[in-house]
Design an enzyme around this catalytic site. Structure first.
Site, PDB file in Angstrom:
ATOM      1  N   ARG A 194       0.849  -1.197   0.000  1.00  0.00           N
ATOM      2  CA  ARG A 194       0.000   0.000   0.000  1.00  0.00           C
ATOM      3  C   ARG A 194       0.880   1.240   0.000  1.00  0.00           C
ATOM      4  O   ARG A 194       1.581   1.526   0.961  1.00  0.00           O
ATOM      5  CB  ARG A 194      -0.931   0.046   1.201  1.00  0.00           C
ATOM      6  CG  ARG A 194      -1.649   1.396   1.306  1.00  0.00           C
ATOM      7  CD  ARG A 194      -2.952   1.391   2.082  1.00  0.00           C
ATOM      8  NE  ARG A 194      -2.800   1.355   3.503  1.00  0.00           N
ATOM      9  CZ  ARG A 194      -3.784   1.646   4.372  1.00  0.00           C
ATOM     10  NH1 ARG A 194      -4.982   1.995   3.922  1.00  0.00           N
ATOM     11  NH2 ARG A 194      -3.587   1.564   5.657  1.00  0.00           N
ATOM     12  N   ASP A 244      -5.130   1.818  13.455  1.00  0.00           N
ATOM     13  CA  ASP A 244      -4.157   2.574  12.671  1.00  0.00           C
ATOM     14  C   ASP A 244      -4.618   4.024  12.543  1.00  0.00           C
ATOM     15  O   ASP A 244      -5.473   4.476  13.317  1.00  0.00           O
ATOM     16  CB  ASP A 244      -3.888   1.919  11.314  1.00  0.00           C
ATOM     17  CG  ASP A 244      -5.083   1.948  10.370  1.00  0.00           C
ATOM     18  OD1 ASP A 244      -6.067   2.670  10.651  1.00  0.00           O
ATOM     19  OD2 ASP A 244      -5.030   1.264   9.331  1.00  0.00           O
TER      20      ASP A 244
END
Length: 628
Positions: A199, A497
């Site tokens: 990512r 996160d």
């Protein structure tokens, strides 16, 4: 390098010559002209956001008679599948469980840091999304450590194989105690089971180690794309593995078209056929849900599928509706994937991937992330795992081809949900065609009655404070829970996160500035149902929750952080929630304070950010410690 268009900070070319190779530096130079385009689109983003606020304007669908900006594709053709895509590669056709997490640890030597990659590739996940964005700490040189660790693992370097051997033994020890059997036989062959996915950071972020020679900050998206693909494409292709990226935070098809041009340019530069690099798109932004087919068409042969996340998406809805005094979210715990606007969002994604392109190709739908970790009391773990499995079963039934987990220990708990059905994927499953009516648009911002409580506010504040503290210590992925549940092993820690902090502060901002009413009496504070969530209530709760963290044991809040990063996290929370004009990204205030432990400096930087946003309508996204 000084005579070229990009400057690398300090002595990093020498320290990371395995990452900043001559080939990758040449690729960065080839993509450098796109930096201005990225900045232009980010300015357009902020302009759209301001106009929504000033004109009290909702997001709507694109005009079908127009072309997708940045392409020659008509909107109406994109919606009807009249565009060129590509079949899903073999190693992506079965992705029942993908794991997600960073490939590096903060302040850790290589032998320890690279163990993150070993845990991932030995987990038994069908794919692992190695995060360069929300879950990867950005302190010091962590973004480069992440690139280095992935390269060493992909190239099967001895330092990685040695770590993998040790990790396999430890994972089997846990598997025997939890499952009653070992899950890893030959660790070397197991390493080839999991598809490696990376990512990249979103278009809204700047790299901390690169600048243009004229002093302009440099796009983190371009940095991640160039370094990862250039350093690993040959080895991955020799192994017969796909080169796969997750693209985050895309808001419009115009932004997707920019990604497509950047990827195509890199493929051309490296001598690769167009479509060699494949991409998933994380649907994390409300605006993107109004343009799903257009985004898919704009990415063309590169596109492989969509992922439906939760936290980032909720935050984007809150942000896009900041202008509307009647749009007020409930407690975060109430906003699951079956809640109002979330239900409609998921439904549009599954319909978009199951609309064929001109050649009849469908795309993948990867479900949401399971944040639970099976560590706690026996009853707590059993209860949480039951909920996790139920969530996976719901997504499978709705048509997802798989889902995510946030910890390797969850892989073999979730994977059987898809395994028992036996289908590699659910592409081509029949759903109603997408429509673009006023009712569809309204459904994407649909609120439903749910609790809004002081307990909920405490949870938002506690985890928001803890996340900011963890971020500044280099842990953008952290196991957290509200302070009132520290020491209670029946309440499990969740892997959180960046999106965790974003949405919690967004909801608190809503409650304060839109004068939200509490829906239940609160015995602890004496506040009654119907009380307006005021600044005095916010300050009282902030003080109380902050003091709980100061008094927490080192296991929950690192002692050293209580005089360094925790006070800065509090300052950021206080400013973000109190500012009348909502700050676009919580991560901005955290990023400008990376590697800074001085509260006075933090306040100066926060004031700089707020002043520039108010006076110039611009964000501060550069590394303030990197000056030419």
């Amino acid at each position: 390098m000084s005579e070229k268009s990009i400057i690398v900070r300090n002595n990093l070319i020498k320290e990371y010559q395995d990452v900043y190779t001559s080939e990758s530096l040449a690729a960065l130079e080839a993509l450098a002209p796109f930096n201005a385009e990225v900045k232009k689109l980010m300015a357009i983003r902020l302009k759209r956001r301001r106009e929504r606020y000033q004109k009290m304007k909702r997001i709507d669908f694109l005009d079908p008679s127009t072309n997708i900006p940045g392409t020659s594709i008509a909107v109406k053709d994109a919606r009807s599948g009249q565009f060129e895509g590509a079949p899903v590669p073999v190693d992506l056709q079965r992705q029942w469980v993908q794991g997600t997490g960073p490939g590096a640890k903060p302040n850790a030597p290589l032998e320890s840091s690279i163990r993150n990659v070993a845990y991932a590739l030995l987990s038994g996940a069908d794919g692992w999304m190695f995060d360069g964005e929300d879950a990867l700490g950005q302190t010091s040189t962590m973004s480069l450590d992440n690139q280095r660790n992935l390269k060493l693992a992909i190239h099967r370097d001895p330092v990685f194989l040695n770590a993998a051997r040790q990790v396999a033994s430890q994972m089997n020890d846990w598997s025997r105690s939890f499952f009653g059997e070992e899950k890893i036989g030959d660790f070397k062959s197991q390493l080839d089971f999991t598809t490696i996915i990376f990512r990249a950071r979103g278009l809204h972020l700047d790299d901390r180690h690169l600048r243009m020679a004229d002093g302009a900050s440099f796009s983190a998206s371009i940095a991640d794309l160039a370094l990862y693909v250039t350093n690993n494409h040959k080895t991955l292709r020799e192994r017969g593995a796909s080169i796969v990226l997750y693209l985050p935070k895309i808001q419009t098809a115009e932004e997707a078209a920019l990604w497509n041009r950047m990827i195509t340019q890199l493929e051309n530069h490296l001598g690769l056929e167009t479509g060699t690099v494949r991409v998933y798109v994380l649907v994390e932004q409300l605006e993107a849900t109004y343009q799903l087919m257009e985004i898919r068409a704009a990415l063309g042969k590169h596109f492989v599928g969509y992922n439906t996340g939760r936290w980032d998406y909720i935050n984007s809805v809150s942000d896009a509706m900041a202008w509307d005094p009647d749009f007020i979210n409930p407690n975060i715990e109430s906003i699951g994937m079956t809640y109002g606007y979330m239900r409609n969002y998921e439904d549009r994604v599954r319909r978009a991937v199951n609309t064929p392109d001109v050649a009849g190709n469908f795309a993948l739908w990867q479900g949401g992330m399971e944040p639970n970790i099976p560590v706690g009391s026996e009853d707590g773990v059993a209860s949480s795992m039951k909920k996790a499995i139920a969530g996976a079963e719901r997504e499978q039934a709705e048509g997802a081809s798989g889902k995510w987990v946030a910890h390797w220990k969850m892989v073999h708990i979730i994977r059987p949900v898809w395994e028992k059905h036996g289908q590699a994927n659910q592409m081509g499953r029949t759903f109603p065609a997408l429509t673009y009516t006023d009712s569809d648009a309204a459904g994407l911002i649909l609120l439903e009655a749910a609790p809004r409580t002081i307990r909920g506010a405490r949870n938002l504040l506690s985890v928001g404070l803890q996340y900011g503290n963890a971020f500044e210590q280099g842990m953008q992925a952290a196991a957290l829970k509200p302070a009132d549940f520290f020491g209670d092993d029946n309440v499990l820690y969740l892997m959180e996160d960046m999106a965790t902090g974003e949405i919690r502060l967004s909801i608190l901002w809503e409650w304060l500035h839109k004068k939200a009413e509490i829906t239940e009496d609160d015995p602890g504070t004496g506040l009654i149902k119907g009380t307006v969530f005021s600044e005095s209530i916010f300050r009282k709760l902030l003080e109380e929750e902050y003091n709980k963290l100061l008094n927490a044991r080192d296991k929950d809040v690192h002692t050293l952080s209580k005089e360094t990063t925790l006070p800065i996290a509090r300052e950021i929370v206080e400013v973000y929630v109190n500012e009348t004009i909502k700050i676009p990204w919580f991560i901005d205030l955290l990023n400008i304070n990376l590697n800074n432990h001085d509260l006075k400096t933090a306040r100066e930087r926060i004031n700089l950010y707020v002043k520039k946003l108010k006076e110039q309508g611009e964000r501060v996204t550069e590394n303030l410690d990197f000056k030419l």
